[in-house]
Every structure is written in C-alpha cells, then in structure tokens.
Design a protein around this motif. Structure first.
Motif, PDB file in Angstrom:
ATOM      1  N   ARG A 171       0.847  -1.190   0.000  1.00 11.20           N
ATOM      2  CA  ARG A 171       0.000   0.000   0.000  1.00 11.20           C
ATOM      3  C   ARG A 171       0.885   1.243   0.000  1.00 11.20           C
ATOM      4  NH1 ARG A 171      -3.965  -1.867   4.928  1.00 11.20           N
ATOM      5  NH2 ARG A 171      -4.648  -3.836   3.993  1.00 11.20           N
ATOM      6  N   THR A 172       0.706   2.059  -1.006  1.00 11.48           N
ATOM      7  CA  THR A 172       1.496   3.285  -1.133  1.00 11.48           C
ATOM      8  C   THR A 172       0.598   4.491  -0.910  1.00 11.48           C
ATOM      9  OG1 THR A 172       3.068   2.282  -2.689  1.00 11.48           O
ATOM     10  CG2 THR A 172       2.882   4.683  -2.696  1.00 11.48           C
ATOM     11  N   LEU A 173       0.981   5.314   0.053  1.00 10.51           N
ATOM     12  CA  LEU A 173       0.274   6.564   0.299  1.00 10.51           C
ATOM     13  C   LEU A 173       0.866   7.641  -0.603  1.00 10.51           C
ATOM     14  CD1 LEU A 173      -1.765   8.203   2.034  1.00 10.51           C
ATOM     15  CD2 LEU A 173       0.155   8.684   3.583  1.00 10.51           C
ATOM     16  N   VAL A 174       0.027   8.284  -1.394  1.00  8.30           N
ATOM     17  CA  VAL A 174       0.457   9.329  -2.322  1.00  8.30           C
ATOM     18  C   VAL A 174      -0.103  10.659  -1.819  1.00  8.30           C
ATOM     19  CG1 VAL A 174       0.458  10.123  -4.715  1.00  8.30           C
ATOM     20  CG2 VAL A 174       0.389   7.656  -4.202  1.00  8.30           C
ATOM     21  N   VAL A 175       0.788  11.633  -1.627  1.00  5.35           N
ATOM     22  CA  VAL A 175       0.394  12.919  -1.055  1.00  5.35           C
ATOM     23  C   VAL A 175       0.743  14.021  -2.057  1.00  5.35           C
ATOM     24  CG1 VAL A 175       0.530  14.424   0.963  1.00  5.35           C
ATOM     25  CG2 VAL A 175       1.045  11.969   1.194  1.00  5.35           C
ATOM     26  N   ALA A 176      -0.256  14.746  -2.502  1.00  6.00           N
ATOM     27  CA  ALA A 176      -0.012  15.811  -3.468  1.00  6.00           C
ATOM     28  C   ALA A 176      -1.197  16.758  -3.462  1.00  6.00           C
ATOM     29  CB  ALA A 176       0.196  15.245  -4.872  1.00  6.00           C
ATOM     30  N   ASN A 177      -0.935  17.977  -3.894  1.00  4.93           N
ATOM     31  CA  ASN A 177      -2.028  18.935  -4.014  1.00  4.93           C
ATOM     32  C   ASN A 177      -2.086  19.438  -5.455  1.00  4.93           C
ATOM     33  OD1 ASN A 177      -3.887  21.025  -3.847  1.00  4.93           O
ATOM     34  ND2 ASN A 177      -3.217  21.696  -1.833  1.00  4.93           N
ATOM     35  N   ARG A 178      -1.400  20.518  -5.750  1.00  6.29           N
ATOM     36  CA  ARG A 178      -1.505  21.081  -7.097  1.00  6.29           C
ATOM     37  C   ARG A 178      -0.732  20.273  -8.139  1.00  6.29           C
ATOM     38  NH1 ARG A 178      -4.274  25.627  -6.951  1.00  6.29           N
ATOM     39  NH2 ARG A 178      -4.479  26.719  -4.962  1.00  6.29           N
ATOM     40  N   THR A 179       0.140  19.388  -7.696  1.00  6.44           N
ATOM     41  CA  THR A 179       0.866  18.540  -8.644  1.00  6.44           C
ATOM     42  C   THR A 179       0.281  17.132  -8.710  1.00  6.44           C
ATOM     43  OG1 THR A 179       2.463  17.794  -6.970  1.00  6.44           O
ATOM     44  CG2 THR A 179       2.995  19.813  -8.184  1.00  6.44           C
ATOM     45  N   VAL A 180      -0.914  16.937  -8.152  1.00  2.00           N
ATOM     46  CA  VAL A 180      -1.443  15.582  -8.026  1.00  2.00           C
ATOM     47  C   VAL A 180      -1.701  14.916  -9.380  1.00  2.00           C
ATOM     48  CG1 VAL A 180      -3.898  16.224  -7.919  1.00  2.00           C
ATOM     49  CG2 VAL A 180      -3.091  14.184  -6.694  1.00  2.00           C
ATOM     50  N   ALA A 181      -1.943  15.705 -10.402  1.00  2.00           N
ATOM     51  CA  ALA A 181      -2.199  15.120 -11.720  1.00  2.00           C
ATOM     52  C   ALA A 181      -1.005  15.252 -12.655  1.00  2.00           C
ATOM     53  CB  ALA A 181      -3.426  15.773 -12.358  1.00  2.00           C
ATOM     54  N   SER A 182       0.171  15.548 -12.115  1.00  2.00           N
ATOM     55  CA  SER A 182       1.336  15.749 -12.983  1.00  2.00           C
ATOM     56  C   SER A 182       1.775  14.444 -13.624  1.00  2.00           C
ATOM     57  CB  SER A 182       2.493  16.348 -12.179  1.00  2.00           C
ATOM     58  OG  SER A 182       3.056  15.386 -11.304  1.00  2.00           O
TER      59      SER A 182
END
Length: 272
Positions: free
Chosen positions: A144-155
């Motif tokens: 399980r990988t936790l991915v943390v992003a805001n404005r770059t979340v769809a990069s």
C-alpha cells in the motif's frame, strides 16, 4: 445461505480478517455484510466529519475489493462511531447467523479495552469470532502506497512514478489531496477535480487506487492517513523548492523522521 456480519474499522482490510471470511465461504454459500464504524483521527485540532467518513468508506471499499478477489461477494456500509451501537443497529435491521469482529492486538485496541467482543457475545446470542489483525506484521501480498499531493497531483511525473512502482510489484495506491484552505474543511472544487482526474488516469492505466480530499495541513493529513490506511511507503509530490510551501516547512524531513517509512519525493513543475 449463511449470513455473516463482519465488524471492523482500521483493521477492516487486514489479511487475517479476509482469510477468516474466506474460510467461512469455503464449500457453502454465504451472504457477507461488512460494517465499518467511523473513528476519530488522532491528529489535528479541527475534525472534519466528511473526511472521517470518506476515510471509513475508502477502507470499506478496499475490503470489499479484497473479498471479491478472494471469491467472496460482500456488501457493506459505514456505521455509527460507537462499535457496540453499530452492531446492535445492524442486528436490528437483519438476521445474521454469526459475527466476526476484527481488532488491533490488545495493546493497541480501544475496542478490546472497552470489552466490545464480550459485550457483543452477551447481547447477540449467536457465535462471535474475534480476529486479531496486527497491521505492522500481517501484510497482504499487495503493498500500500500513500500518495500525497495537491496542485501537482495530476502531474505526468507523479503518474510515471506510480506506474513504475506498480510494475515492480503489486500495489494499491491511496491518494490524498490536502484541501485548499477555504475554512470549511470540505476542500475546494479544484482539489476534488484534481484528485478525480488523477484517479481516472490511474484507473485508465490499470492501477488500483482510491483517493480522498483531506486536512489542509499535509503533515496532519499524513499522520491521519497512517492511522486510517496503514500504508507501507509514502510518495510526496511537490513543486520545486522555490515554489513549494511544503518544502519550506521541511515536510519531507518531518515525515521521514516521524513515520519511519520509506518516503519518495517527486518534484514537478506541472500544475493540474
């Protein structure tokens, strides 16, 4: 057909619980209903009820997917935060032949300290099995990988990293997007739209992912996600240091120091 009520919260996607349900389904038809009482996060001064419920629904969604992979069809619902009240409500709505309650080990379980299993046994008048799930040692075959992003979340750079991880070994991704600070805890439409776009990209790439808009403070959001989802590793996506408030606040170093989990930092110039 045997009807089974499964009760679990933070341990709801644990392998011992999935195995216990699968054992019941061996050789006979079963109807499985999973209830997942909400819980309160341990971090943050402001509790956003919608985020707590979203986390419970995500955990439930993972569990139902794991049961389907194990050949067991099941449905479920998020319930009252009081686990005893949740069980009694479920028993009032339908008749079950037996109950499975999943908890952390005794040293970590608030449910056991409150005597939940014994209370349900006395009140339910039907078989109750207690399954202990130690999320630190009882890992399933999928990381399980936790991915943390805001404005770059769809990069594209972040998506490429996640695709690479999925190619290396089976992965489930939990994507959390801290809400824009609009004061009401719901996150802005922009954050939700960025997250939805990312989840669609991951789905189109054949990757297993769930997502949630979370607490605006990324460090608090990560601490709560560790409690809610028990990830094996963390990927944090930011702008370069000249543009990133997260880096100016030393988010990467703080997360590495506090979690003890592998943390991969992805730097992207792209804004969704």
């Amino acid at each position: 057909m045997k009807r089974i009520l499964v009760v679990a919260n933070e341990t709801v996607a644990g392998k011992p619980l999935i195995d216990a349900v699968r054992a019941r389904a061996a050789g006979e038809a079963v109807d499985v209903h999973v209830i997942s009482p909400q819980n309160q996060p341990r971090h943050g001064y402001v509790i956003y009820e919608s985020m707590v419920r979203d986390a419970a629904e995500n955990r439930l969604k993972m569990t139902l997917a794991l049961l389907r992979e194990a050949g067991v069809e099941a449905d479920g619902e998020v319930m009252d935060p009081d686990p005893y009240a949740a069980v009694m409500d479920a028993l009032g709505e339908a008749d079950y032949d037996e109950i499975i309650i999943s908890t952390h080990p005794e040293t970590r379980s608030g449910w056991l300290r409150e005597g939940l299993v014994d209370r349900v046994r006395r009140a339910a008048h039907r078989p109750v099995e207690h399954v202990v799930v130690d999320l630190d040692t009882e890992r399933d075959d999928v990381k399980r990988t936790l991915v943390v992003a805001n404005r770059t979340v769809a990069s594209s750079k972040l998506l490429d990293v996640l695709r690479r991880k999925a190619q290396q070994e089976p992965r489930r991704f939990i994507v959390i997007c801290p809400a824009d600070t609009n004061g009401d805890g719901s996150g802005s439409g922009d954050a939700a739209e960025r997250l939805a776009h990312t989840l669609k990209e991951l789905e189109d790439a054949g990757l297993d992912a769930i997502g949630q808009v979370v607490d605006p403070d990324p460090y608090t959001a990560i601490q709560n996600a560790l409690q809610f989802y028990a990830p094996d590793d963390i990927v944090i996506s930011t702008f370069p240091d000249t543009r990133s408030g997260w880096l100016r606040g030393d988010l990467i170093g703080r997360v590495e120091a506090s979690t003890g989990k592998p943390v991969e930092h992805v730097v992207s110039e792209e804004e969704a």
